[in-house]
Design a protein around this motif. Structure first.
Motif, PDB file in Angstrom:
ATOM      1  N   ALA A   9       0.836  -1.211   0.000  1.00 58.01           N
ATOM      2  CA  ALA A   9       0.000   0.000   0.000  1.00 58.01           C
ATOM      3  C   ALA A   9       0.871   1.263   0.000  1.00 58.01           C
ATOM      4  N   ILE A  10       2.005   1.188   0.678  1.00 54.76           N
ATOM      5  CA  ILE A  10       2.939   2.330   0.634  1.00 54.76           C
ATOM      6  C   ILE A  10       3.481   2.475  -0.787  1.00 54.76           C
ATOM      7  N   ALA A  11       3.812   1.343  -1.378  1.00 52.71           N
ATOM      8  CA  ALA A  11       4.376   1.375  -2.730  1.00 52.71           C
ATOM      9  C   ALA A  11       3.377   1.957  -3.729  1.00 52.71           C
ATOM     10  N   PHE A  19       1.791   2.964   6.717  1.00 54.64           N
ATOM     11  CA  PHE A  19       3.126   3.164   7.284  1.00 54.64           C
ATOM     12  C   PHE A  19       3.065   3.218   8.805  1.00 54.64           C
ATOM     13  N   ALA A  20       2.083   3.953   9.337  1.00 58.15           N
ATOM     14  CA  ALA A  20       1.964   4.067  10.795  1.00 58.15           C
ATOM     15  C   ALA A  20       1.759   2.693  11.424  1.00 58.15           C
ATOM     16  N   ARG A  57      10.846   4.464   1.871  1.00 57.13           N
ATOM     17  CA  ARG A  57      11.525   4.874   0.635  1.00 57.13           C
ATOM     18  C   ARG A  57      11.602   3.747  -0.381  1.00 57.13           C
ATOM     19  N   LYS A  58      11.807   2.525   0.104  1.00 58.74           N
ATOM     20  CA  LYS A  58      12.060   1.421  -0.827  1.00 58.74           C
ATOM     21  C   LYS A  58      10.863   0.496  -1.004  1.00 58.74           C
TER      22      LYS A  58
ATOM     23  N   LEU B  78      10.897   5.157  -6.757  1.00 52.38           N
ATOM     24  CA  LEU B  78       9.793   4.526  -7.490  1.00 52.38           C
ATOM     25  C   LEU B  78      10.200   3.247  -8.197  1.00 52.38           C
ATOM     26  N   GLY B  79      11.446   3.048  -8.396  1.00 53.10           N
ATOM     27  CA  GLY B  79      11.895   1.814  -9.031  1.00 53.10           C
ATOM     28  C   GLY B  79      13.382   1.755  -8.866  1.00 53.10           C
TER      29      GLY B  79
END
Lengths: 179, 209
Positions: A9-11, A19-20, A57-58, B78-79
């Motif tokens: 879902a973050i992605a 996230f929380a 971030r990832k 993003l990738g």
């Protein structure tokens, strides 16, 4: 809690609520894990926060066919701990781990789901005795040599080896049809 | 078909936990990159880490998810940009490191240094022509090798592409390079190694042993 879905879902939508939930669940556990391995509390706090920041971030790089969310998060924490411990040595070891994870080692014939492997391993660990669990934790998570495990627990080397052998046989039985 | 030579669980776990010397780690990483069975074993070890994390003890955080997001400023990757591929024959895990040039160190044998800052072990790639007998040598430390191409054979068996040869203290061996394929490998050494014979005398100063 479906941690895999929260990371996804973050992605997909930068979901701050997801996230929380991940933070509240995993950050205290990463902190606990690091402290159990001997990291001081303030550094464990910092690395746990950075671990979850890296998850944000990832998130787009998370691939549940390779590893489930908890394994992925554990390896992020591991890489940060290594980076920190070896900072003054200009270590590139965490980049080596990233290359192995990202490009994927040459794949075996059958593709197995990382999430499925995680679930099996989690289930198998619940079947270990307390003594076996501690030996597995020190040998596989902390990466101590068998001799170092024996020294830390003040038990004979042979006992370490036999506990590990039993524990691994148990674990691999749970993974048999996945291999 | 000979049994494959894999890194032990003990070695893989030490590698995965970042507990091994960086030079030794690099040779293990090359093995994992090339050997599916060890890659699988490493995934299992990582999964043990994940399982221990999932059921481990939680220690309350002083900071919150909002703090983390504030520090991040919301940025995301993003990738991934594909890592640049190195020349053929060089493992991908060597990408972060500087490599020296191949140079001949003796008849049929070339060496290429891998610069690993902060490592205790000395790391190099070694290429030997078909049929070469590498010098007999004895260790006080460890000599770990991953075969990148070709094969060699010694007292402990035949080692082919993707195999891991973990020679620890007090091993004495005398590798014989495959007569058809030759052999290229990556080696990490700690402690003292004493070579015998002509090639040993050539090798000794070059690997600073």
């Amino acid at each position: 809690m479906d941690a895999d879905a929260l990371v996804q879902a973050i992605a997909s939508s930068a979901d701050r609520q997801a996230f929380a939930r991940l933070f509240d669940h995993f950050a205290p556990r990463v902190k606990g894990l690091l402290m159990r391995g001997g990291t001081p509390p303030d550094l464990a706090e910092e690395l746990a926060q950075e671990t979850l920041m890296t998850v944000w971030r990832k998130a787009a790089l998370f691939d549940p066919t390779k590893a489930g969310a908890s394994t992925w998060i554990a390896t992020i924490a591991r890489n940060l701990r290594i980076d920190h411990a070896r900072r003054e040595k200009r270590s590139r070891l965490s980049q080596v781990f990233e290359i192995l994870e990202e490009e994927g080692p040459e794949q075996p014939d059958q593709v197995i789901s990382g999430s499925e492997r995680d679930a099996r391993v989690r289930q198998a660990l619940t079947g270990l005795s307390k003594e076996q669990y501690r030996v597995v934790e020190l040998a596989f998570l902390e990466g101590f040599s068998h001799q170092d495990v024996a020294n830390r627990l003040s038990i004979p080397l042979g006992t370490v080896k036999s506990r590990l052998r039993l524990a691994m046989a148990h674990l691999r039985r749970h993974l048999e049809d996945l291999r | 078909m000979n049994a494959r030579h894999l890194a032990s669980d003990e070695t893989l776990a030490g590698f995965a936990a970042g507990r091994l010397d960086e030079g030794m780690s690099l040779v293990v990483a090359a093995h994992v990159e090339m050997n599916p069975a060890s890659a699988d074993a490493l995934r299992e070890i990582d999964a043990i880490g994940g399982a221990v994390l999932a059921r481990g003890e939680a220690v309350p955080m002083l900071s919150s998810a909002e703090d983390a997001l504030a520090r991040l400023g919301g940025g995301r990757e993003l990738g991934r940009s594909p890592a640049p591929r190195r020349e053929a024959g060089v493992p991908r895990v060597l990408q972060p490191y500087e490599l020296g040039r191949w140079h001949m160190i003796g008849r049929g044998v070339s060496l290429r240094r891998v610069h690993v800052p902060g490592a205790e072990a000395r790391v190099f790639m070694l290429r030997a022509a078909p049929g070469t007998r590498l010098p007999e040598h004895r260790h006080t430390g460890n000599e770990w090798t991953t075969i990148l191409a070709g094969a060699y054979e010694h007292e402990y068996g035949r080692f082919a592409r993707g195999d891991f040869d973990e020679a620890n203290e007090d091993h004495e061996h005398h590798p014989h390079v495959d007569p058809v394929e030759g052999c290229t490998c990556i080696v990490a050494l700690t402690g003292e190694v004493r070579f015998k014979g002509w090639l040993g005398r050539m090798l000794q100063p070059l690997v600073r042993l």
